[in-house]
Design a protein around this motif. Structure first.
Motif, PDB file in Angstrom:
ATOM      1  N   VAL A  12       0.837  -1.196   0.000  1.00  0.00           N
ATOM      2  CA  VAL A  12       0.000   0.000   0.000  1.00  0.00           C
ATOM      3  C   VAL A  12       0.875   1.250   0.000  1.00  0.00           C
ATOM      4  O   VAL A  12       1.611   1.505   0.958  1.00  0.00           O
ATOM      5  CB  VAL A  12      -0.933   0.010   1.225  1.00  0.00           C
ATOM      6  CG1 VAL A  12      -1.736   1.310   1.269  1.00  0.00           C
ATOM      7  CG2 VAL A  12      -1.863  -1.199   1.199  1.00  0.00           C
ATOM      8  N   ALA A  14       0.525   4.987   0.299  1.00  0.00           N
ATOM      9  CA  ALA A  14      -0.461   5.981   0.730  1.00  0.00           C
ATOM     10  C   ALA A  14      -0.170   7.333   0.088  1.00  0.00           C
ATOM     11  O   ALA A  14       0.991   7.765   0.023  1.00  0.00           O
ATOM     12  CB  ALA A  14      -0.452   6.107   2.249  1.00  0.00           C
ATOM     13  N   THR A  16      -0.821  11.298   0.284  1.00  0.00           N
ATOM     14  CA  THR A  16      -1.179  12.220   1.358  1.00  0.00           C
ATOM     15  C   THR A  16      -1.587  13.609   0.855  1.00  0.00           C
ATOM     16  O   THR A  16      -1.136  14.056  -0.199  1.00  0.00           O
ATOM     17  CB  THR A  16       0.001  12.418   2.331  1.00  0.00           C
ATOM     18  OG1 THR A  16       0.930  13.351   1.773  1.00  0.00           O
ATOM     19  CG2 THR A  16       0.706  11.107   2.640  1.00  0.00           C
ATOM     20  N   LEU A  45       1.044   7.107   9.743  1.00  0.00           N
ATOM     21  CA  LEU A  45       1.034   6.189   8.604  1.00  0.00           C
ATOM     22  C   LEU A  45       2.150   5.156   8.718  1.00  0.00           C
ATOM     23  O   LEU A  45       1.945   3.966   8.443  1.00  0.00           O
ATOM     24  CB  LEU A  45       1.168   6.978   7.302  1.00  0.00           C
ATOM     25  CG  LEU A  45      -0.047   7.800   6.880  1.00  0.00           C
ATOM     26  CD1 LEU A  45       0.321   8.778   5.778  1.00  0.00           C
ATOM     27  CD2 LEU A  45      -1.190   6.898   6.413  1.00  0.00           C
ATOM     28  N   ASP A  48       1.266   2.664  11.449  1.00  0.00           N
ATOM     29  CA  ASP A  48       0.169   1.781  11.077  1.00  0.00           C
ATOM     30  C   ASP A  48       0.563   0.769  10.005  1.00  0.00           C
ATOM     31  O   ASP A  48      -0.187  -0.182   9.766  1.00  0.00           O
ATOM     32  CB  ASP A  48      -1.033   2.594  10.611  1.00  0.00           C
ATOM     33  CG  ASP A  48      -1.756   3.258  11.784  1.00  0.00           C
ATOM     34  OD1 ASP A  48      -1.627   2.757  12.915  1.00  0.00           O
ATOM     35  OD2 ASP A  48      -2.440   4.272  11.566  1.00  0.00           O
ATOM     36  N   VAL A  50       1.910   1.326   6.496  1.00  0.00           N
ATOM     37  CA  VAL A  50       1.878   1.479   5.046  1.00  0.00           C
ATOM     38  C   VAL A  50       3.251   1.138   4.474  1.00  0.00           C
ATOM     39  O   VAL A  50       4.274   1.178   5.163  1.00  0.00           O
ATOM     40  CB  VAL A  50       1.448   2.897   4.624  1.00  0.00           C
ATOM     41  CG1 VAL A  50       0.071   3.219   5.183  1.00  0.00           C
ATOM     42  CG2 VAL A  50       2.460   3.950   5.042  1.00  0.00           C
ATOM     43  N   GLU A 204      -6.623   1.240  -4.934  1.00  0.00           N
ATOM     44  CA  GLU A 204      -6.825   0.061  -4.079  1.00  0.00           C
ATOM     45  C   GLU A 204      -8.082  -0.719  -4.431  1.00  0.00           C
ATOM     46  O   GLU A 204      -8.092  -1.955  -4.366  1.00  0.00           O
ATOM     47  CB  GLU A 204      -6.821   0.457  -2.592  1.00  0.00           C
ATOM     48  CG  GLU A 204      -8.112   0.983  -2.018  1.00  0.00           C
ATOM     49  CD  GLU A 204      -8.462   2.382  -2.421  1.00  0.00           C
ATOM     50  OE1 GLU A 204      -9.537   2.583  -3.017  1.00  0.00           O
ATOM     51  OE2 GLU A 204      -7.660   3.304  -2.143  1.00  0.00           O
ATOM     52  N   SER A 223      -3.260   4.533  -2.654  1.00  0.00           N
ATOM     53  CA  SER A 223      -4.506   4.768  -1.933  1.00  0.00           C
ATOM     54  C   SER A 223      -4.495   6.127  -1.265  1.00  0.00           C
ATOM     55  O   SER A 223      -3.703   6.368  -0.351  1.00  0.00           O
ATOM     56  CB  SER A 223      -4.733   3.677  -0.877  1.00  0.00           C
ATOM     57  OG  SER A 223      -5.923   3.916  -0.154  1.00  0.00           O
ATOM     58  N   ALA A 226      -6.425   5.662   2.207  1.00  0.00           N
ATOM     59  CA  ALA A 226      -5.643   5.316   3.396  1.00  0.00           C
ATOM     60  C   ALA A 226      -5.553   6.492   4.353  1.00  0.00           C
ATOM     61  O   ALA A 226      -5.344   6.313   5.556  1.00  0.00           O
ATOM     62  CB  ALA A 226      -4.247   4.856   3.001  1.00  0.00           C
ATOM     63  N   PRO A 230      -6.011   3.771   7.372  1.00  0.00           N
ATOM     64  CA  PRO A 230      -5.414   2.779   6.472  1.00  0.00           C
ATOM     65  C   PRO A 230      -5.839   1.338   6.699  1.00  0.00           C
ATOM     66  O   PRO A 230      -5.529   0.473   5.874  1.00  0.00           O
ATOM     67  CB  PRO A 230      -3.912   2.942   6.739  1.00  0.00           C
ATOM     68  CG  PRO A 230      -3.833   3.429   8.146  1.00  0.00           C
ATOM     69  CD  PRO A 230      -5.044   4.306   8.344  1.00  0.00           C
ATOM     70  N   LEU A 234      -4.875  -1.942   4.289  1.00  0.00           N
ATOM     71  CA  LEU A 234      -3.854  -2.859   4.798  1.00  0.00           C
ATOM     72  C   LEU A 234      -4.421  -4.277   4.948  1.00  0.00           C
ATOM     73  O   LEU A 234      -3.730  -5.265   4.680  1.00  0.00           O
ATOM     74  CB  LEU A 234      -3.313  -2.354   6.128  1.00  0.00           C
ATOM     75  CG  LEU A 234      -2.597  -1.003   6.073  1.00  0.00           C
ATOM     76  CD1 LEU A 234      -2.183  -0.561   7.470  1.00  0.00           C
ATOM     77  CD2 LEU A 234      -1.385  -1.046   5.145  1.00  0.00           C
TER      78      LEU A 234
END
Length: 328
Positions: A12, A14, A16, A45, A48, A50, A204, A223, A226, A230, A234
């Motif tokens: 993934v 992400a 922003t 991020l 978590d 990514v 995604e 994504s 996300a 996210p 994920l």
């Protein structure tokens, strides 16, 4: 030496926003970047899980930031990544109407220690295929240590990258991927043209379909959702990786459900007129990041479109709760 290659574009990625302070929509506003929220966003991020970051595309307001704002934001992002995950693939936008400004911005990135750039095309006039190739080859030749992700947005750049151009760009070692808009018949042709030499990253919600058709090469997605939280993306990544097609299909259907009220799903050309504000509205509604107001002139948006974006954010927040409940 080039830090990132095709194999680093997995999972993934992400995409922003550039968080904005209150009042950023004013024509006279300066120094509008919320650097505290930027730092928090990047660290969240990374924590978590990514697999990479893209900044300063369209919703990252590359078209609205002053040079000083872009530099401050980029430095903040680079510092947060260096402090938390120095090997995380990071691709910062450097697209500008003037190619020499793009070159100067990439030099700034390189001096910060950033080794990835996402790069669209000059868009005042549409580029012919020969001009497009000359642009990317020229930039890549100046920066042999920078990995380039192509930004293939047909609305922003007055057309898609032609399939024959993809075949030629895949021969440039620094060009390792592309942020791809939609799964159409052209996607299969472009996948064949690049032959695994650069990674085409679908959205995604298209990832499972792309991976089903191209299991050896469709190994990642981009994504922006996300940034609404996210966890769903994920979870989709993990299901695809372990071959759990049932879970991947369920998550894809639920992601599509969140998009039902979002203009991007019903009229993409119309969405592209208002996408910066609509993306930031759904982020703020979902609550994972405080994106703040859009900068002018893109801060104007019709009310029904805005409400559709907020509903998308609410639905995504619901989906995050579902995924968390399944994991507990």
């Amino acid at each position: 030496m080039q830090k990132f290659g095709v194999d680093d574009l997995r999972g993934v990625i992400a995409v922003t926003p550039t968080p904005a302070l209150p009042g950023a929509s004013a024509l006279t506003a300066r120094d509008t970047v919320d650097l505290g929220e930027t730092d928090r966003m990047i660290r969240a991020l990374v924590a978590d899980g990514v697999d990479g970051l893209i900044t300063n595309g369209t919703l990252g307001e590359m078209a609205t930031l002053t040079l000083a704002e872009w530099q401050a934001f980029t430095a903040c992002v680079a510092d947060a990544v260096a402090d938390t995950a120095p090997d995380l693939p990071l691709f910062v936008g450097a697209t500008a109407p003037n190619t020499r400004d793009t070159v100067d911005r990439i030099r700034f990135l390189r001096d910060l220690g950033v080794r990835g750039v996402i790069l669209g095309r000059p868009m005042w006039s549409e580029l012919g295929a020969d001009t497009l190739l000359a642009f990317y080859r020229g930039v890549a030749g100046l920066f042999p240590d920078m990995a380039i992700v192509l930004y293939d947005n047909p609305e922003a750049f007055k057309g898609p990258i032609p399939t024959a151009a993809y075949a030629a760009l895949a021969e440039v070692p620094q060009i390792i991927g592309a942020k791809y808009i939609a799964i159409t018949p052209k996607f299969a042709a472009d996948m064949a043209a690049v032959g695994g030499r650069l990674r085409l990253l679908p959205l995604e919600s298209d990832w499972l379909a792309a991976h089903t058709l191209h299991p050896e090469t469709a190994l990642g997605c981009w994504s922006s959702s996300a940034l609404c939280g996210p966890e769903p993306v994920l979870a989709l990544r993990d299901a695809i990786r372990r071959g759990d097609v049932g879970t991947a299909r369920h998550l894809t259907r639920r992601i599509e459900w969140t998009y039902e009220p979002f203009l991007a799903r019903t009229n993409f050309p119309e969405f592209s007129k208002y996408n910066i504000t609509l993306e930031k509205l759904r982020f703020d509604e979902a609550g994972y990041v405080t994106a703040g107001p859009a900068r002018p002139p893109y801060h104007v948006v019709p009310g029904p479109y805005a409400e559709g974006a907020r509903e998308n954010g609410r639905r995504w927040r619901t989906l995050v709760g579902e995924v968390r409940g399944q994991d507990s």
